[in-house]
Write a protein that holds these residues in place. Structure first.
Motif, PDB file in Angstrom:
ATOM      1  N   VAL A  33       3.246   3.191   5.179  1.00 12.64           N
ATOM      2  CA  VAL A  33       3.417   4.354   4.309  1.00 12.64           C
ATOM      3  C   VAL A  33       2.104   4.628   3.581  1.00 12.64           C
ATOM      4  CG1 VAL A  33       4.661   5.284   2.321  1.00 12.64           C
ATOM      5  CG2 VAL A  33       5.880   3.912   4.030  1.00 12.64           C
ATOM      6  N   VAL A  34       1.740   5.916   3.543  1.00 17.94           N
ATOM      7  CA  VAL A  34       0.486   6.330   2.894  1.00 17.94           C
ATOM      8  C   VAL A  34       0.790   7.407   1.858  1.00 17.94           C
ATOM      9  CG1 VAL A  34      -1.823   7.249   3.247  1.00 17.94           C
ATOM     10  CG2 VAL A  34      -0.751   5.885   5.041  1.00 17.94           C
ATOM     11  N   ASP A  35       0.298   7.216   0.654  1.00 16.97           N
ATOM     12  CA  ASP A  35       0.429   8.224  -0.398  1.00 16.97           C
ATOM     13  C   ASP A  35      -0.715   9.223  -0.226  1.00 16.97           C
ATOM     14  OD1 ASP A  35       0.737   9.746  -2.643  1.00 16.97           O
ATOM     15  OD2 ASP A  35       0.997   8.065  -4.021  1.00 16.97           O
ATOM     16  N   ILE A 137      -6.335   6.566   8.732  1.00 17.43           N
ATOM     17  CA  ILE A 137      -4.948   6.096   8.659  1.00 17.43           C
ATOM     18  C   ILE A 137      -4.569   5.386   9.958  1.00 17.43           C
ATOM     19  CG2 ILE A 137      -2.539   6.845   8.597  1.00 17.43           C
ATOM     20  CD1 ILE A 137      -3.362   8.998   6.612  1.00 17.43           C
ATOM     21  N   GLY A 138      -4.937   5.973  11.087  1.00 14.22           N
ATOM     22  CA  GLY A 138      -4.621   5.346  12.363  1.00 14.22           C
ATOM     23  C   GLY A 138      -5.264   3.978  12.505  1.00 14.22           C
ATOM     24  N   GLN A 143      -4.586  -1.930  12.338  1.00 15.88           N
ATOM     25  CA  GLN A 143      -5.048  -3.228  11.842  1.00 15.88           C
ATOM     26  C   GLN A 143      -3.920  -4.006  11.174  1.00 15.88           C
ATOM     27  OE1 GLN A 143      -8.259  -2.083   9.276  1.00 15.88           O
ATOM     28  NE2 GLN A 143      -9.773  -1.942  10.935  1.00 15.88           N
ATOM     29  N   ARG A 144      -3.001  -3.297  10.538  1.00 24.00           N
ATOM     30  CA  ARG A 144      -1.874  -3.940   9.870  1.00 24.00           C
ATOM     31  C   ARG A 144      -0.693  -4.174  10.807  1.00 24.00           C
ATOM     32  NH1 ARG A 144      -2.313  -3.612   4.231  1.00 24.00           N
ATOM     33  NH2 ARG A 144      -4.544  -3.568   3.738  1.00 24.00           N
ATOM     34  N   GLY A 145      -0.835  -3.783  12.064  1.00 22.02           N
ATOM     35  CA  GLY A 145       0.240  -3.999  13.017  1.00 22.02           C
ATOM     36  C   GLY A 145       1.339  -2.965  12.973  1.00 22.02           C
ATOM     37  N   THR A 165      -1.918   2.562   1.211  1.00 23.76           N
ATOM     38  CA  THR A 165      -2.722   3.596   0.544  1.00 23.76           C
ATOM     39  C   THR A 165      -4.056   3.063   0.045  1.00 23.76           C
ATOM     40  OG1 THR A 165      -0.699   4.730  -0.137  1.00 23.76           O
ATOM     41  CG2 THR A 165      -2.724   5.316  -1.289  1.00 23.76           C
ATOM     42  N   ASP A 166      -4.039   1.914  -0.613  1.00 17.61           N
ATOM     43  CA  ASP A 166      -5.287   1.361  -1.164  1.00 17.61           C
ATOM     44  C   ASP A 166      -6.309   1.104  -0.066  1.00 17.61           C
ATOM     45  OD1 ASP A 166      -4.295   1.448  -3.714  1.00 17.61           O
ATOM     46  OD2 ASP A 166      -3.642  -0.646  -3.750  1.00 17.61           O
ATOM     47  N   ALA A 167      -5.847   0.535   1.051  1.00 17.08           N
ATOM     48  CA  ALA A 167      -6.775   0.244   2.151  1.00 17.08           C
ATOM     49  C   ALA A 167      -7.319   1.526   2.756  1.00 17.08           C
ATOM     50  CB  ALA A 167      -6.070  -0.598   3.214  1.00 17.08           C
ATOM     51  N   VAL A 168      -6.460   2.522   2.902  1.00 17.30           N
ATOM     52  CA  VAL A 168      -6.909   3.807   3.456  1.00 17.30           C
ATOM     53  C   VAL A 168      -7.904   4.476   2.523  1.00 17.30           C
ATOM     54  CG1 VAL A 168      -6.155   6.152   4.043  1.00 17.30           C
ATOM     55  CG2 VAL A 168      -4.824   4.178   4.832  1.00 17.30           C
TER      56      VAL A 168
END
Length: 207
Positions: A33-35, A137-138, A143-145, A165-168
Motif C-alpha cells: 500500500v502506498v499513500d 513504486i514497482g 523488492q518487498r515481495g 510509502t516511506d521507502a517509495v
C-alpha cells in the motif's frame, strides 16, 4: 410422459462437453500500500515545483490586476452614465461602451496564452513526477515481495506492515530531486510542402 422426461434429461447430459482441465491457480497475492497523496504533497520535487508554480500563478494574477484596474474604473463610470441616460445611451456613450468591450477583449487575448502556459506547466510537472513514481513504486514493491501495489486512498484498512510509502518517498527523492516547471513548446503546425497544390474549393451547387 415421465419416461420421456427422463430420457430428455439423459440425452442432454450426454450431449454436454467434458469439463475442461482446471486452470492453473493464481498464487496468493501480497499487497503493498502506498499513500500517493502524501508522496505528491511531501516529495522534494513536488514541494519545489508547487512553490514555483504558485509563483507563476501569483505573477499572472498581478499582471491581470494591473491590466484590469483601469477597466474596472471605466466600467463603473459607464454604468453610472447608462443609468443617468435611463438605459438609452447616446452615440457618444455607445462608442465608449464599444471601446471598453474591445479593450476588455484585447486584455483577455493577451492573458490567455500565459494562462494556457501555466496549465501546461502544471500538467508537465504531474507527468514527470507520475512517470517516475510509477517506476519507483514497482521497484520497491518487487523488492518487498509484493505482487500488487495499490493506493492507500482505495483501501478501507491496511496494516502498517504492508505500507511502503516511506521507502517509495525516499527512493523518489533520490531519483527525482527536481523537475522542470516549464512545459516544452508546442510543435507548430506543419507547413505545406513546396509546390503542393492548395486544397480545392468545392464548386457551388446549382439551384
Amino acid at each position: 410422459m415421465r419416461t420421456l422426461t427422463h430420457a430428455a434429461v439423459a440425452a442432454l447430459a450426454f450431449a454436454l462437453p467434458a469439463a475442461p482441465a482446471l486452470a492453473q491457480a493464481l498464487p496468493d497475492a501480497k499487497i503493498a500500500v502506498v499513500d500517493s497523496d502524501r508522496i505528491l504533497r511531501d516529495c522534494t520535487a513536488c514541494r519545489a515545483a508547487n512553490t514555483q508554480l504558485q509563483a507563476q500563478q501569483t505573477q499572472l494574477e498581478t499582471q491581470a490586476r494591473s491590466l484590469l484596474q483601469p477597466l474596472q474604473t471605466e466600467q463603473t463610470a459607464l454604468q453610472t452614465a447608462v443609468q443617468a441616460a435611463n438605459g438609452n445611451p447616446d452615440a457618444a456613450l455607445q462608442g465608449r461602451i464599444r471601446t471598453f468591450q474591445q479593450r476588455q477583449q484585447q486584455i483577455q487575448q493577451q492573458l490567455a496564452p500565459q494562462e494556457q502556459q501555466l496549465q501546461r506547466n502544471a500538467a508537465y510537472v504531474q507527468q514527470q513526477i507520475g512517470q517516475r513514481l510509477v517506476t519507483v513504486i514497482g521497484t520497491v514493491a518487487q523488492q518487498r515481495g509484493a505482487t500488487v501495489a495499490m493506493s492507500k486512498g482505495n483501501t478501507f484498512y491496511n496494516a502498517a506492515a504492508v505500507e511502503i510509502t516511506d521507502a517509495v518517498l525516499t527512493a523518489l527523492n533520490a531519483q527525482l530531486p527536481s523537475v522542470s516547471v516549464t512545459a516544452p513548446a508546442q510543435a507548430a503546425p506543419a507547413a505545406p510542402a513546396p509546390g503542393a497544390a492548395p486544397a480545392a474549393t468545392p464548386a457551388p451547387r446549382g439551384r
